[in-house]
Write a protein that holds these residues in place. Sequence first.
Motif, PDB file in Angstrom:
ATOM      1  N   LEU A   1       0.888  -1.302   0.043  1.00 38.47           N
ATOM      2  CA  LEU A   1       0.036   0.060   0.030  1.00 38.47           C
ATOM      3  C   LEU A   1       0.787   1.169  -0.122  1.00 38.47           C
ATOM      4  O   LEU A   1       0.325   2.244  -0.802  1.00 38.47           O
ATOM      5  CB  LEU A   1      -0.897   0.015   1.107  1.00 38.47           C
ATOM      6  N   ALA A   2       2.020   1.177   0.735  1.00 33.77           N
ATOM      7  CA  ALA A   2       2.886   2.468   0.662  1.00 33.77           C
ATOM      8  C   ALA A   2       3.416   2.611  -0.599  1.00 33.77           C
ATOM      9  O   ALA A   2       3.373   3.788  -1.243  1.00 33.77           O
ATOM     10  CB  ALA A   2       3.967   1.990   1.511  1.00 33.77           C
ATOM     11  N   VAL A   3       3.846   1.610  -1.314  1.00 37.80           N
ATOM     12  CA  VAL A   3       4.263   1.859  -2.845  1.00 37.80           C
ATOM     13  C   VAL A   3       3.186   2.351  -3.850  1.00 37.80           C
ATOM     14  O   VAL A   3       3.399   2.933  -4.872  1.00 37.80           O
ATOM     15  CB  VAL A   3       5.200   0.656  -3.266  1.00 37.80           C
ATOM     16  N   THR A   4       2.034   1.964  -3.505  1.00 33.70           N
ATOM     17  CA  THR A   4       0.733   2.499  -4.335  1.00 33.70           C
ATOM     18  C   THR A   4       0.500   3.759  -4.113  1.00 33.70           C
ATOM     19  O   THR A   4       0.497   4.564  -5.099  1.00 33.70           O
ATOM     20  CB  THR A   4      -0.540   1.406  -3.996  1.00 33.70           C
TER      21      THR A   4
ATOM     22  N   LEU B   1       9.558   0.286   3.314  1.00 33.52           N
ATOM     23  CA  LEU B   1       8.904   0.840   4.237  1.00 33.52           C
ATOM     24  C   LEU B   1       9.694   0.505   5.705  1.00 33.52           C
ATOM     25  O   LEU B   1      10.072  -0.637   6.061  1.00 33.52           O
ATOM     26  CB  LEU B   1       7.726   0.161   4.558  1.00 33.52           C
ATOM     27  N   MET B   2      10.010   1.715   6.576  1.00 29.17           N
ATOM     28  CA  MET B   2      10.856   1.717   7.651  1.00 29.17           C
ATOM     29  C   MET B   2       9.875   1.386   8.954  1.00 29.17           C
ATOM     30  O   MET B   2       8.895   1.707   9.203  1.00 29.17           O
ATOM     31  CB  MET B   2      12.006   2.743   7.851  1.00 29.17           C
ATOM     32  N   GLY B   3      10.511   0.818   9.908  1.00 28.04           N
ATOM     33  CA  GLY B   3       9.934   0.732  11.329  1.00 28.04           C
ATOM     34  C   GLY B   3      10.720  -0.422  12.184  1.00 28.04           C
ATOM     35  O   GLY B   3      11.776  -0.325  11.926  1.00 28.04           O
TER      36      GLY B   3
ATOM     37  N   GLY C   1       5.457  10.765   5.022  1.00 30.38           N
ATOM     38  CA  GLY C   1       5.305  10.531   6.400  1.00 30.38           C
ATOM     39  C   GLY C   1       4.586   9.365   6.960  1.00 30.38           C
ATOM     40  O   GLY C   1       4.470   8.288   6.250  1.00 30.38           O
ATOM     41  N   GLY C   2       3.990   9.569   8.170  1.00 33.27           N
ATOM     42  CA  GLY C   2       3.448   8.310   8.757  1.00 33.27           C
ATOM     43  C   GLY C   2       2.171   8.032   8.150  1.00 33.27           C
ATOM     44  O   GLY C   2       1.477   6.872   8.371  1.00 33.27           O
ATOM     45  N   ASP C   3       1.524   8.650   7.045  1.00 31.66           N
ATOM     46  CA  ASP C   3       0.301   8.638   6.566  1.00 31.66           C
ATOM     47  C   ASP C   3       0.616   7.647   5.216  1.00 31.66           C
ATOM     48  O   ASP C   3      -0.579   7.675   4.601  1.00 31.66           O
ATOM     49  CB  ASP C   3      -0.167   9.848   5.967  1.00 31.66           C
ATOM     50  N   VAL C   4       1.846   7.284   4.815  1.00 29.85           N
ATOM     51  CA  VAL C   4       1.909   6.537   3.598  1.00 29.85           C
ATOM     52  C   VAL C   4       1.303   5.419   3.347  1.00 29.85           C
ATOM     53  O   VAL C   4       0.592   5.263   2.415  1.00 29.85           O
ATOM     54  CB  VAL C   4       3.480   6.244   3.188  1.00 29.85           C
ATOM     55  N   VAL C   5       0.839   4.379   4.486  1.00 31.37           N
ATOM     56  CA  VAL C   5       0.082   3.290   4.425  1.00 31.37           C
ATOM     57  C   VAL C   5      -1.471   3.547   4.366  1.00 31.37           C
ATOM     58  O   VAL C   5      -2.082   3.033   3.287  1.00 31.37           O
ATOM     59  CB  VAL C   5       0.452   2.349   5.667  1.00 31.37           C
ATOM     60  N   VAL C   6      -1.692   4.530   5.012  1.00 29.32           N
ATOM     61  CA  VAL C   6      -3.158   4.842   5.039  1.00 29.32           C
ATOM     62  C   VAL C   6      -3.702   5.455   3.599  1.00 29.32           C
ATOM     63  O   VAL C   6      -4.811   5.434   3.054  1.00 29.32           O
ATOM     64  CB  VAL C   6      -3.776   5.471   6.124  1.00 29.32           C
ATOM     65  N   ARG C   7      -2.696   6.411   3.048  1.00 30.96           N
ATOM     66  CA  ARG C   7      -2.766   7.093   1.837  1.00 30.96           C
ATOM     67  C   ARG C   7      -2.795   5.942   0.771  1.00 30.96           C
ATOM     68  O   ARG C   7      -3.829   6.015  -0.325  1.00 30.96           O
ATOM     69  CB  ARG C   7      -1.701   7.994   1.700  1.00 30.96           C
ATOM     70  N   GLY C   8      -2.023   4.855   0.896  1.00 30.39           N
ATOM     71  CA  GLY C   8      -2.118   3.766  -0.105  1.00 30.39           C
ATOM     72  C   GLY C   8      -3.458   3.054  -0.018  1.00 30.39           C
ATOM     73  O   GLY C   8      -3.976   2.503  -1.217  1.00 30.39           O
ATOM     74  N   ALA C   9      -3.751   2.748   1.165  1.00 28.82           N
ATOM     75  CA  ALA C   9      -4.902   2.138   1.292  1.00 28.82           C
ATOM     76  C   ALA C   9      -6.475   2.759   0.710  1.00 28.82           C
ATOM     77  O   ALA C   9      -7.125   2.330  -0.078  1.00 28.82           O
ATOM     78  CB  ALA C   9      -5.259   1.842   2.846  1.00 28.82           C
ATOM     79  N   VAL C  10      -6.530   4.137   0.703  1.00 25.80           N
ATOM     80  CA  VAL C  10      -7.382   5.117   0.254  1.00 25.80           C
ATOM     81  C   VAL C  10      -7.230   5.073  -1.204  1.00 25.80           C
ATOM     82  O   VAL C  10      -8.291   4.780  -2.061  1.00 25.80           O
ATOM     83  CB  VAL C  10      -7.426   6.344   0.758  1.00 25.80           C
TER      84      VAL C  10
END
Length: 400
Positions: free
Chosen positions: A202-205, A220-222, A372-381
């Motif tokens: 989702l991040a790469v999307t 994706l870092m963490g 930033g920290g929104d990358v995954v939720v942005r990719g999900a949307v």
Amino acid sequence: MSTLQDPGASSPQLLRRANRQALLQYALRTGTFSAADAMTTTGLTRATVLGVCADLHGAGWLAEVEPDGDGTRRGRPARRYELRADAGLLIGVDAGEHTLAARAVDLRGRELASEVETVEIGVDDPGAADARREQVRGLLERLRARSGAGSAHPLLTVVGVPAPVGPDGLSPHGEAGYWPVMNPDLGGALNGEVLTDNDANLAVTAEHALRGGEHLATLLMGERFGAGLIIDGRLLHGALGGAGEMRFLDDVLVDSRGADGVAALARRWTTTALEAGARSPALEAIPADRLTAVDVFDAARAGDAVAQRVLERIGERIARIAGILASLLGVETVVVAGAIAGAIGPVLVHAREALPQVSSAPYPQLVASELGGDVVVRGAVETALRQLRENPLEVLGSHG
């Protein structure tokens, strides 16, 4: 019954579905439109367009709007329609190990509400999977209440999890049970249609929607590294969703924890240096169990030699991973993403310097994510919106 009669018997239904699909795809791409506008773009006849518009209006997906004009034209003004963007909800979720984030948007992608909360239960705690499922469900109930969407249905919820996800939406039993806890069959627990995918995918999307590119990787870092991969313009999933898993780094880097992400590396290498006698007044003052990557980055920015060396080592680690992705898959750009991406600049300077020393040309471009920290939720949307635009009838489902 002869199966030869089935195609003929179903052709009116198939044609009706195709016409509805074409009209909805057009409505999603445009604003207010007339039958003539839709005819030009879709190739449908006027009678078909008017009939499908009436059908979709009755189903609640189109609204009839006041006709344009100043009243000087003779004859009955043409009916005009537009998509009812408020008729359904699309939801994106980042179900991380320590934090849950969710966002609700309308059918045009306009944000209606967002929620963030901390995950208190540990992965190894009894009943962790059930508790995680309930927490996600509760979060989405609050999100929907805050969205102001009234009776609008949650049409599609896309959830990102830190685990590989197979075609059935479930994760394999690996990583000592970690993956099934991170992905506790959310599809069976949430309302409406649910699509679960790996968080790095989702991040790469999200990054692809922002910057484009046919050969793109998002690192994706963490606590651990994970890669989302778009090669030849297509998102790679692999068997059981395993594309982009970085477990091979344990062997390649001769490090039993080679897939540790920036957060884990910063803690581990700082603690190891201090235990070996390195002096760092700033970092020594922080208890080991409370030390974070942010602390290490702050110390490096202030000139702390121990922290600066840790950042150099992290940069070399990122360079090695980027070189592997470029050599194996022909990746041209590696986007380093995650909550700490905004502070990763000094690390990427070291990574770019290290690339020629640890890999062979051509070298990939190394950049920091702007999301930033929104990358995954942005990719999900973004994934939910793409599903809607490409196949609206599938997303609308029984609600259409």
